[in-house]
Design a protein around this motif. Structure first.
Motif: not given
Ligand SMILES: NC(=O)C1=CN([C@@H]2O[C@H](COP(=O)(O)OP(=O)(O)OC[C@H]3O[C@@H](n4cnc5c(N)ncnc54)[C@H](OP(=O)(O)O)[C@@H]3O)[C@@H](O)[C@H]2O)C=CC1
Ligand SMILES: CC(C)(CO)C(=O)C(=O)O
Length: 321
Positions: A214-219, A269-278, A314-319
């Motif tokens: 979900g997080c890697l693909t924002h899905s 959006r799984c809770s981890m994706l909610q966190d990533l996008e916020a 890597f993605k979370a740190a970059a974003e």
């Protein structure tokens, strides 16, 4: 029975709203805009077939609240070590503490044999404060299968056609406490189990696949499920995860079809994706790194999980930079 829900996020609000509607005596620890909105307008739960608002007694801290029969912690796993000092004043001799949390819970190795036997899970309870000060003897596992998101201050949206909460004592051999049975009496979505570790792994395998993909693909789950290639990766994560579970004595039935059905119908959006996008921290420690620690200690290979975790870190740190 006095109940304290600590954390007014998606899951804390879902449980609080349902319990109050069922007639329970519930108090809620909230902060910021959530506290203001809930105090002013009550708590609203919108579900596929319902929309209701309840008045809630919400507070910014536990100071002066007295002791509770049941405390439900509903903060992210990474916040749990930071609330130990807030929890201690509300705990009496018979208080049970249920952690509604995804991932390997802090009490997991209490009373267990093996490499980590009777130790805190260092990824989720690094100083051992939960294990030694709250204590596994009062811990209730709480496995949550219910998709929720805060959509506005004081408003939680539930996107599951069926919700389920499994509660059971962390220490094997202890009877299910009265607090858990009472919760099950109020809420049809609550069941009790004396084998909570099986429920933990059953849920965790789903989280590992859905949080990573979900997080890697924002899905959402249903978007992931539309791609045969991603489903192949999801299956590989689940199969590695089930080997890790087996290493600590839990056989998770390979019910891939029912998990895929859950993914297909999951428009959340799984809770981890909610966190990533916020831009918030991710629950990588409880949902993934703790599992990798177990895998390494028991010599289980987790190549797919390791690759996806490295990409997501890597993605979370970059974003967030
Ligand atoms: N959302 C879902 O659909 C599902 C979630 N889960 C799991 O349930 C657990 C809770 O997740 P979720 O409800 O989504 O998380 P949220 O982030 O929505 O909620 C956590 C809440 O705890 C609050 N909080 C954190 N620390 C404190 C503190 N010291 N004092 C007061 N409040 C505090 C946060 O406040 P603030 O926002 O101000 O930081 C936030 O309101 C997680 O382990 C998650 O993985 C399981 C199944 C489904
Ligand atoms: C509801 C579900 C299973 C979605 O993956 C979840 O646990 C989450 O959002 O973290």
């Amino acid at each position: 029975m006095r109940i304290l829900v600590f954390g007014a996020g998606a899951i804390g609000c879902h449980l609080t709203a349902r319990l109050i509607k069922a007639g329970a005596d519930v108090h809620l620890i909230a902060r910021g805009q959530q506290l203001d909105a809930i105090t002013d307008r009550g708590l609203r739960l919108i579900g596929p077939q319902e929309d209701f608002t309840v008045p809630v007694r919400a507070y910014p801290s536990t100071a002066g609240l007295g002791q509770f029969d049941l405390v439900i912690t509903a903060v992210k796993a990474y916040s749990l070590p930071h609330i130990v000092n807030d929890l201690l004043p509300v705990l009496g001799a018979h208080t049970q503490v249920a952690s509604a949390v995804n991932g390997v819970p802090w009490w997991y190795f209490a009373g267990q044999k093996g490499v980590f036997g009777n130790q805190p899970v260092k990824r989720v309870d690094p100083g051992g404060g939960l294990f030694h000060r709250v204590g596994a003897d009062r811990a209730l596992g709480c496995v949550v299968l219910s998709a929720n998101e805060l959509v506005a201050p004081g408003v939680v949206q539930n996107r599951s056609s069926s919700n389920s909460f499994v509660l059971g004592p962390a220490l094997e051999g202890l009877a299910v406490p009265a607090q858990a049975s009472q919760l099950a009496h109020w809420l049809p979505s609550v069941t009790v189990s004396e084998h909570i570790r099986a429920a933990v792994w059953h849920k965790l395998l789903l989280n590992m696949g859905s949080s990573l993909l979900g997080c890697l693909t924002h899905s959402t789950g249903s978007q992931v499920a539309q791609s045969p290639a991603l489903l192949g990766v999801f299956e590989a994560v689940m199969s590695e995860g089930s080997r890790v579970a087996a290493a600590v004595g839990v056989q998770v039935p390979p019910d891939l079809e029912s998990r895929l059905a859950r993914m297909r119908s999951n428009h959340h959006r799984c809770s981890m994706l909610q966190d990533l996008e916020a831009g918030r921290p991710l629950e990588l420690d409880s949902q993934l790194l703790a599992v990798q620690d177990i895998a390494r200690a028991y010599g289980v290979s987790t190549t797919t999980i390791d690759t996806l975790v490295a990409l997501l870190q890597f993605k979370a740190a970059a974003e967030t930079n």
